[in-house]
Motif scaffolding. Structure first.
Motif, PDB file in Angstrom:
ATOM      1  N   LEU A  59      58.519  63.896  70.199  1.00 38.95           N
ATOM      2  CA  LEU A  59      57.690  64.366  71.309  1.00 38.95           C
ATOM      3  C   LEU A  59      58.490  64.342  72.614  1.00 38.95           C
ATOM      4  CD1 LEU A  59      54.971  65.116  72.590  1.00 38.95           C
ATOM      5  CD2 LEU A  59      54.459  62.697  72.748  1.00 38.95           C
ATOM      6  N   ALA A  60      59.286  63.287  72.794  1.00 38.03           N
ATOM      7  CA  ALA A  60      60.031  63.136  74.039  1.00 38.03           C
ATOM      8  C   ALA A  60      60.953  64.333  74.259  1.00 38.03           C
ATOM      9  CB  ALA A  60      60.838  61.848  73.997  1.00 38.03           C
ATOM     10  N   GLU A  61      61.573  64.773  73.165  1.00 41.84           N
ATOM     11  CA  GLU A  61      62.508  65.895  73.283  1.00 41.84           C
ATOM     12  C   GLU A  61      61.776  67.165  73.724  1.00 41.84           C
ATOM     13  OE1 GLU A  61      65.028  66.144  69.774  1.00 41.84           O
ATOM     14  OE2 GLU A  61      65.161  68.314  70.137  1.00 41.84           O
ATOM     15  N   VAL A  62      60.655  67.426  73.091  1.00 44.89           N
ATOM     16  CA  VAL A  62      59.884  68.623  73.425  1.00 44.89           C
ATOM     17  C   VAL A  62      59.411  68.563  74.869  1.00 44.89           C
ATOM     18  CG1 VAL A  62      57.815  69.935  72.873  1.00 44.89           C
ATOM     19  CG2 VAL A  62      59.184  68.922  71.045  1.00 44.89           C
ATOM     20  N   ALA A  63      58.910  67.387  75.249  1.00 47.00           N
ATOM     21  CA  ALA A  63      58.399  67.244  76.614  1.00 47.00           C
ATOM     22  C   ALA A  63      59.526  67.470  77.617  1.00 47.00           C
ATOM     23  CB  ALA A  63      57.788  65.856  76.796  1.00 47.00           C
ATOM     24  N   ALA A  64      60.719  66.989  77.283  1.00 42.76           N
ATOM     25  CA  ALA A  64      61.849  67.153  78.196  1.00 42.76           C
ATOM     26  C   ALA A  64      62.183  68.635  78.368  1.00 42.76           C
ATOM     27  CB  ALA A  64      63.048  66.388  77.664  1.00 42.76           C
ATOM     28  N   VAL A  65      62.192  69.352  77.268  1.00 40.63           N
ATOM     29  CA  VAL A  65      62.504  70.777  77.348  1.00 40.63           C
ATOM     30  C   VAL A  65      61.483  71.502  78.217  1.00 40.63           C
ATOM     31  CG1 VAL A  65      62.646  72.911  76.020  1.00 40.63           C
ATOM     32  CG2 VAL A  65      63.679  70.822  75.124  1.00 40.63           C
ATOM     33  N   HIS A  89      51.063  71.213  59.787  1.00 41.96           N
ATOM     34  CA  HIS A  89      50.240  70.020  59.641  1.00 41.96           C
ATOM     35  C   HIS A  89      50.673  69.225  58.405  1.00 41.96           C
ATOM     36  CE1 HIS A  89      46.649  67.638  60.398  1.00 41.96           C
ATOM     37  NE2 HIS A  89      46.440  67.651  59.098  1.00 41.96           N
ATOM     38  N   VAL A  90      50.867  69.945  57.326  1.00 40.93           N
ATOM     39  CA  VAL A  90      51.282  69.276  56.089  1.00 40.93           C
ATOM     40  C   VAL A  90      52.648  68.617  56.279  1.00 40.93           C
ATOM     41  CG1 VAL A  90      51.954  69.644  53.719  1.00 40.93           C
ATOM     42  CG2 VAL A  90      49.931  70.757  54.618  1.00 40.93           C
ATOM     43  N   ARG A  91      53.549  69.319  56.953  1.00 39.70           N
ATOM     44  CA  ARG A  91      54.878  68.738  57.199  1.00 39.70           C
ATOM     45  C   ARG A  91      54.742  67.421  57.939  1.00 39.70           C
ATOM     46  NH1 ARG A  91      58.533  70.540  53.822  1.00 39.70           N
ATOM     47  NH2 ARG A  91      58.428  72.800  53.666  1.00 39.70           N
ATOM     48  N   ARG A  92      53.842  67.428  58.890  1.00 38.38           N
ATOM     49  CA  ARG A  92      53.683  66.230  59.686  1.00 38.38           C
ATOM     50  C   ARG A  92      53.059  65.127  58.834  1.00 38.38           C
ATOM     51  NH1 ARG A  92      50.235  64.186  63.706  1.00 38.38           N
ATOM     52  NH2 ARG A  92      51.422  62.944  65.208  1.00 38.38           N
ATOM     53  N   LEU A  93      52.097  65.532  58.015  1.00 40.50           N
ATOM     54  CA  LEU A  93      51.470  64.542  57.136  1.00 40.50           C
ATOM     55  C   LEU A  93      52.508  63.947  56.200  1.00 40.50           C
ATOM     56  CD1 LEU A  93      48.161  66.339  56.137  1.00 40.50           C
ATOM     57  CD2 LEU A  93      48.388  64.330  57.571  1.00 40.50           C
ATOM     58  N   GLN A 125      61.379  80.320  62.362  1.00 44.76           N
ATOM     59  CA  GLN A 125      59.949  80.189  62.115  1.00 44.76           C
ATOM     60  C   GLN A 125      59.501  78.742  62.020  1.00 44.76           C
ATOM     61  OE1 GLN A 125      57.832  82.398  62.422  1.00 44.76           O
ATOM     62  NE2 GLN A 125      59.263  84.103  62.531  1.00 44.76           N
ATOM     63  N   GLY A 126      60.476  77.854  61.800  1.00 40.75           N
ATOM     64  CA  GLY A 126      60.077  76.474  61.572  1.00 40.75           C
ATOM     65  C   GLY A 126      59.414  76.336  60.224  1.00 40.75           C
ATOM     66  N   PRO A 127      58.606  75.358  60.014  1.00 42.27           N
ATOM     67  CA  PRO A 127      58.321  74.314  60.980  1.00 42.27           C
ATOM     68  C   PRO A 127      59.450  73.284  61.086  1.00 42.27           C
ATOM     69  CG  PRO A 127      57.081  73.971  58.962  1.00 42.27           C
ATOM     70  CD  PRO A 127      57.861  75.209  58.770  1.00 42.27           C
ATOM     71  N   VAL A 128      59.640  72.750  62.263  1.00 45.61           N
ATOM     72  CA  VAL A 128      60.624  71.692  62.453  1.00 45.61           C
ATOM     73  C   VAL A 128      59.962  70.482  63.090  1.00 45.61           C
ATOM     74  CG1 VAL A 128      62.701  73.079  62.617  1.00 45.61           C
ATOM     75  CG2 VAL A 128      61.293  72.768  64.634  1.00 45.61           C
ATOM     76  N   LEU A 129      60.491  69.355  62.717  1.00 46.80           N
ATOM     77  CA  LEU A 129      59.978  68.092  63.219  1.00 46.80           C
ATOM     78  C   LEU A 129      60.813  67.711  64.437  1.00 46.80           C
ATOM     79  CD1 LEU A 129      57.790  66.349  61.862  1.00 46.80           C
ATOM     80  CD2 LEU A 129      59.622  64.958  60.922  1.00 46.80           C
ATOM     81  N   ARG A 130      60.156  67.473  65.569  1.00 47.25           N
ATOM     82  CA  ARG A 130      60.901  67.112  66.777  1.00 47.25           C
ATOM     83  C   ARG A 130      60.218  65.915  67.436  1.00 47.25           C
ATOM     84  NH1 ARG A 130      64.744  69.959  66.243  1.00 47.25           N
ATOM     85  NH2 ARG A 130      65.064  72.144  66.775  1.00 47.25           N
ATOM     86  N   ALA A 144      51.302  60.621  70.329  1.00 45.18           N
ATOM     87  CA  ALA A 144      51.631  59.425  71.095  1.00 45.18           C
ATOM     88  C   ALA A 144      53.129  59.415  71.378  1.00 45.18           C
ATOM     89  CB  ALA A 144      51.233  58.175  70.319  1.00 45.18           C
ATOM     90  N   VAL A 145      53.467  58.724  72.439  1.00 41.88           N
ATOM     91  CA  VAL A 145      54.885  58.578  72.791  1.00 41.88           C
ATOM     92  C   VAL A 145      55.600  57.925  71.603  1.00 41.88           C
ATOM     93  CG1 VAL A 145      56.483  57.422  74.324  1.00 41.88           C
ATOM     94  CG2 VAL A 145      54.358  58.380  75.215  1.00 41.88           C
ATOM     95  N   GLY A 146      56.755  58.474  71.270  1.00 40.84           N
ATOM     96  CA  GLY A 146      57.500  57.913  70.149  1.00 40.84           C
ATOM     97  C   GLY A 146      57.198  58.616  68.841  1.00 40.84           C
ATOM     98  N   GLU A 147      56.166  59.432  68.838  1.00 44.92           N
ATOM     99  CA  GLU A 147      55.862  60.178  67.611  1.00 44.92           C
ATOM    100  C   GLU A 147      56.654  61.471  67.547  1.00 44.92           C
ATOM    101  OE1 GLU A 147      51.254  59.030  66.507  1.00 44.92           O
ATOM    102  OE2 GLU A 147      51.708  61.028  67.227  1.00 44.92           O
ATOM    103  N   ASP A 148      56.609  62.051  66.379  1.00 44.50           N
ATOM    104  CA  ASP A 148      57.194  63.379  66.228  1.00 44.50           C
ATOM    105  C   ASP A 148      56.087  64.413  66.276  1.00 44.50           C
ATOM    106  OD1 ASP A 148      59.699  62.399  65.969  1.00 44.50           O
ATOM    107  OD2 ASP A 148      59.661  62.352  63.775  1.00 44.50           O
TER     108      ASP A 148
END
Lengths: 436, 716
Positions: free
Chosen positions: B360-366, B482-486, B353-358, B408-412
């Protein structure tokens, strides 16, 4: 509450409440709730009496009962044989200043110096005389000169800053009393009270080179703490109310200087480097937490005061120096009114002047008149209630229901307090902060 | 080129024997060969599905009469022309040879003139409908379908063949199956077979199952499929099925209309016209069920719009993640299958269920999404990333579609599992969600103010989500992400500023409450947090001077109730939030006391009272603590605990009740005591002994003789 109440306490309480100020005596008959906070300060007082030290910042909003609480601490300390000095801070009374305001605070503290036998202040001469008498008696017993005995007893003070002059002044008092020299005694007391303005004057009168002035009042408070222990008391408790006056100082330099004094005190106490000595400060949340002007604006104090000051999981953590007092709730006010009723009846439930429903009816009446202020800032509410009971007591046969409608309750606000603090300096018993 | 049915050439059909089964019309002298081999004119035909023999009068246009001469077979493409009304008997010998060759070859040569096929069809038609050979119906239906597959593009043939097929299916009680293509319209009417099947359901009181309903709808005269529905017909069908069953379960139950189903059938051969009758209700004029189906279909078409446009642009995109992302969630899984589960697992990891922090590059690659070298992801790329993730059941925060900035590139980014049955964003992420985001953003900024975020603060923020029970499950999951990211990023007030802007005052006050609660969550409000709150208050337009009072109150222990961070409010609430801890009777109302709390106050008061009574104890206090000086008991021991000098003084003093100050001082001097010190010492002793002072000092000194009782001397 079923314990009988002494009529002396009863009169003191009723008189004070009637005047809208915090009673000096018998507070324990009216105290409502706050068990944890009171237990904490009782432990503080015991620690001081046991050669330890303690410090508390009693933080509460206008009307939350800071002054009441401080007075209660004061009475507890007196009962535990501490000497208590109290004062409200004011524009002309600060911890640090350059034109006499700090000395003004010290003088005020000494005027208000109280012991159990003199709970209303003015006990400084008693302490000095008691010390001298004891020394005299001991000297006679041991066949030594009283001068030597006095100095021997004051020896522990010599190591402290200005300790020598302090001892000299005490000796001077003894000599004056021996010689029946009232003027000499008065000079010594004046010096001890910080009432000498210049060194020259002091040297002429007492032969000492220093006086108590703005720069050293904290040192002299320490000396006094040591002295009262030497005189046979448990220690010295200093209670300072209306700390918000420091917050109100416009100059950052002036505020910081004062906060630096507080830091010295906090450090001394927390390090336990000076025993038999304690402080209780009363102030508003703003005084504590404002990061531009409050204590939080002084970096070194921040971390020491921020810890554990908030309730967590519903529990109050009183291990830190901050005690937070919340405004009264209607329920607490209800119990408080019940306690006042009990004071009137000298603790005898059979003698209650009004039944329980009168309490709620009274509260409803106040609520209708002034809104929720009636329990948040209850000074006028209590005053009105005491009035009501007095009338009922003096006019047997009167029905409370008939009186209720004519009870007038004035709204009040912090402005009253500000005005009071600014105009009258002896307003230290202001019941504005009556809360339990 | 319509044909007009004209009077039958063969034996006329006699009347209607039964409503459902017209009379059998048997051709005399010929036999029907469905299986087996016949040889005609030297041509061997296997399983011809045709009448063979020499009929008695009159001749029949579909009968292969071995008696007639057979010429040379031509190539199918060059088969001799046939007249408008073709018949075996009327063909030229060469045409017969060609026809027989076509039969022998398996009746499949696509280039043969349609007239030959018609001749063959006439036989089938006679056999099925005129002769009513029930056993042959399935084979005939199959054969007609096969022919339609080869010759269906000739309109005339298609029309007759379909009519025949329809009639056969009707007789069988079947319909054409629902395929991957929209069914062929027959004369823009609902096929008889469909009406028959529906009628049967209606007559039996059974629900109309989806396939039947859908066929009914598709053939209905009011139905016009739009491009999306046609281009993505299987998806359209499945979507309609999913929604139909979701809405109507096993199917709509239709009330039987008046009228009985009966339809005239005109044979292609012109050999007969008959009425197919039944006792089934005639549903042809019902509109309500069609309307209901149309609603579903209409919505489904709309939902397939984007998908269809992608297929139009890129037909090969079908069954890719990109296309699936555009499919409505109801049917998406069917078009992705296990690939989706696999991707989902790769993205979300073990935590389903997550949430998981990944990163962006990894997600985009998948997902196979190209990233720019720096800066933020372009909006359309961010959108398709979010859509692709949604296709595999993942939500992504930030999601540009919910009003966030693209990452942005480099972000999670934070990925989380969407709830089961998640049906897209419609109706989600509205005002209530945005306000929750704003509140949490503000709270997170405050929590971040003291460099480290403590566990308690984190737990508090996550727990706050529970305050938003009026939000949909998907919204709350996104909120948590959202909170996880914050929490993971260094959130500051900048992020909150936009949220704050334009919020109504009540909303801003609520933000302040949340922020306060967050700041004090771990029992420590760090000065840096206070500083942040001061800034926040300014931003919120609330007087910063109020902050300290609010902070102070937020430090209050609760009354065994959850901390109220959001006060009761109108209809959007689903979950009752407890009343604020302090009842606030408005002016004019009576006072209502909380009795449970009252009891606690009384308890605590009793406790305090006990504590204080011990301190201010009356008589039961321990005997006087040893005075600081050595004890000397006075002669008569009346003042035990008092030293000799003071005891002697007191002994002298008790002679009178009241002493002028001067006399008192004289007595003190006589005992070599200082007056103030003497009063202090004697009263101190008195407090320890009687708990009250013995000497009252006004201008005169008063001795409280009553205290002494027995110890008081008998006045001299």
């Amino acid at each position: 509450m079923s314990k009988p109440i002494k009529s002396k306490d009863r009169d003191a309480i009723i008189q004070a409440l009637n005047a809208g100020v915090v009673p000096r005596l018998g507070l324990h008959h009216v105290q409502v709730g706050r068990a944890a906070e009171i237990a904490a300060v009782v432990r503080d007082v015991e620690r001081i009496a046991d050669e330890g030290s303690a410090i508390r910042f009693v933080i509460g909003e206008y009307g939350a009962g800071k002054t009441f609480f401080l007075n209660l601490v004061r009475l507890i300390a007196l009962e535990k044989k501490l000497v208590v000095v109290s004062a409200d801070l004011a524009p002309d009374r600060r911890l640090h200043a350059s034109s006499g305001q700090a000395r003004g605070l010290y003088a005020e503290l000494m005027r208000n110096l109280s012991t159990r036998t003199r709970p209303d202040g003015g006990a400084l001469p008693s302490i000095v005389e008691r010390f001298v008498s004891d020394a005299h008696k001991a000297a006679v017993g041991a066949g030594r000169s009283v001068e030597d005995e006095v100095h021997a007893r004051l020896a522990p003070m010599m190591e402290l800053v200005s300790g020598y002059d302090f001892a000299s002044v005490i000796s001077h008092y003894w000599r004056a009393s021996e010689a029946g020299d009232e003027g000499g005694k008065a000079d010594a007391l004046r010096w001890l009270r910080g009432e000498f303005g210049t060194r020259t004057e002091a040297r002429q009168a007492l032969g000492v080179r220093s006086i108590i002035d703005d720069a050293n009042i904290y040192d002299y408070l320490k000396l006094m703490a040591r002295f009262v222990r030497t005189a046979g008391y448990g220690g010295l408790l200093v209670t300072l109310d209306e700390m918000v006056n420091l917050y109100k100082l416009n100059s950052k330099q002036a505020r910081d200087n004062n906060y630096e004094q507080i830091l010295r005190i906090v450090n001394d106490v927390l390090q336990g480097s000076f025993g038999g000595f304690g402080f209780v400060f009363g102030g508003t949340p703003q005084f504590l937490m404002d990061t531009r002007r409050g204590l939080y604006s002084y970096e070194a104090l921040q971390s020491r005061l921020a810890e554990n000051s908030f309730a967590r999981d519903g529990l109050i953590d009183l291990s830190g120096p901050v005690v937070r007092l919340q405004a009264l709730t209607p329920e607490e006010l209800y119990v408080l009114l019940g306690n006042i009723r009990s004071v009137f009846a000298l603790g005898d439930p059979a003698a209650h002047l009004v039944p329980d429903e009168a309490l709620t009816a009274f509260m409803s009446h106040c609520s209708q008149t002034v809104g929720e202020a009636y329990f948040r800032t209850p000074r006028n509410t209590i005053k009105a209630f005491v009035n009501l009971l007095s009338i009922l007591e003096q006019n047997p046969g009167t029905r409370w229901q008939d009186l209720l409608g004519s009870v007038a309750v004035a709204a009040e606000g912090p402005e009253d307090l500000d005005a009071a603090a600014a105009e009258t300096t002896e307003d230290d018993d202001d019941l504005a902060a009556f809360t339990l | 080129m319509d044909r007009i049915a004209f009077p039958p050439l063969a034996a006329p059909l006699d009347g209607e024997a039964s409503p459902d089964v017209p009379p059998r019309a048997v051709l005399k002298g010929v036999r029907w060969v469905s299986l087996g081999i016949v040889e005609v004119g030297g041509i061997t035909i296997a399983d011809p599905l045709a009448y063979v023999g020499t009929p008695e009068v009159p001749p029949h246009n579909a009968v292969v009469d071995p008696a007639l001469p057979v010429g040379r077979a031509q190539t199918f493409g060059a088969a001799p022309d046939l007249p408008y009304w073709p018949s075996y008997c009327g063909m030229s010998p060469d045409a017969r040879a060609t026809f027989l060759a076509w039969l022998a070859e398996g009746r499949k040569a696509p280039d043969i003139q349609i007239g030959y096929v018609f001749v063959y069809l006439y036989g089938l038609e006679w056999r099925a409908l005129a002769e009513r050979a029930a056993a042959d119906l399935p084979a005939i239906a199959q054969e007609v379908r096969r022919l339609l597959g080869i010759y269906g593009n000739t309109y005339s043939f298609r029309s007759y063949a379909n009519a025949l097929l329809d009639a056969v299916l009707f007789l069988q009680g079947e319909t054409s199956p629902l395929g991957d293509e929209p069914p062929v319209a027959v004369d823009y009417r609902v096929p008889l077979s469909v009406r028959g099947a529906v009628g049967r359901c209606v007559a039996d009181g059974r629900p109309v199952p989806f396939d039947l309903m859908f066929l009914w709808y598709l053939h209905h005269e009011t139905t016009g499929l739009r491009t999306a529905a046609k281009r993505a017909f299987p998806e359209f069908r499945d979507l309609c099925r999913a929604r139909y069953t979701a809405k109507h379960g096993d199917g709509l139950v239709v009330k039987p209309p008046k009228g009985v189903l009966a339809e005239e059938f005109g044979a292609a051969s012109g050999n007969f016209v008959l009425t197919l009758k039944s006792d089934l209700p005639n549903v042809a004029r019902l509109t309500a069920p069609i309307k209901k189906m149309a609603e579903i279909a209409e919505a489904a078409t709309n939902d397939l719009d984007k998908y269809s446009r992608l297929l139009g642009r890129k037909p090969e995109a079908r069954r890719t993640l990109e296309a699936a992302a555009l499919l409505p969630a109801d049917i998406r899984d069917a078009y992705l299958g296990h690939e989706a589960a696999e991707l989902r697992h790769r993205l979300l990891g073990a935590a389903s269920q997550g949430p998981v922090l990944r990163p962006l590059a990894e997600v985009a690659a998948v997902l196979g999404i190209a990233l720019p070298d720096s800066g933020r992801l372009r909006k359309d790329a961010a959108q398709s990333m979010a859509a692709a993730l949604e296709a595999v059941g993942c939500g992504c925060e930030p999601d540009v579609r919910c009003g966030s900035r693209s990452p942005a590139v480099g972000e999670d980014v934070v990925l989380f599992g969407l709830p089961d049955g998640y049906g897209g964003q419609d109706g989600l992420y509205g005002v209530a969600y945005k306000s929750a985001v704003a509140i949490l953003t503000v709270a997170a900024a405050v929590v971040h103010a003291d460099t480290e975020v403590s566990e308690a603060e984190e737990a508090h923020l996550i727990g706050l989500i529970e305050e938003f029970l009026h939000l949909a499950e998907a919204e709350r999951r996104r909120l948590e992400a959202h909170v996880r990211r914050l929490l993971a990023t260094k959130a500051d007030l900048t992020a909150a500023r936009t949220a704050i802007k334009g919020a109504p005052e009540e909303e801003r006050r609520r933000m302040a409450r949340f922020a306060l609660a967050a700041a004090s969550a771990d029992g420590v409000v760090a000065p840096s947090e206070v500083r942040m709150l001061e800034k926040l208050y300014k931003e919120l337009g609330i007087d910063p001077a109020d902050l300290y009072g609010h902070l102070h109150a937020s430090g209050a222990p609760s009354r065994d109730e959850p901390v109220v961070v959001r006060e009761a409010e109108g209809q959007e609430r689903v979950h009752a939030i407890p009343a604020p801890p302090t009842p606030k009777p408005a002016v004019g109302q009576g006072v209502v006391l909380d009795h449970a709390f009252l009891d606690r106050v009384r308890d605590e008061t009793r406790q305090v009272s006990g504590l204080l009574r011990d301190i201010f104890a009356e008589d039961d206090q321990q005997a006087a603590p040893p005075p600081p000086h050595e004890e000397e008991v006075c002669d008569d021991g009346r003042f035990a605990g008092l030293d000799a000098a003071h005891a002697a003084l007191l002994a002298a003093l008790v002679a009178e009740e009241c002493w002028p100050r001067a006399d008192f001082e004289a007595h003190c001097a006589a005992h070599r005591l200082l007056p103030d010190g003497a009063i202090e010492t004697i009263n101190e002793w008195s407090f320890d002994t009687f708990d009250e002072p013995l000497l009252d000092e006004d201008d005169d000194i008063t001795v409280n003789l009553a205290l002494l009782g027995d110890a008081a001397p008998v006045p001299a």
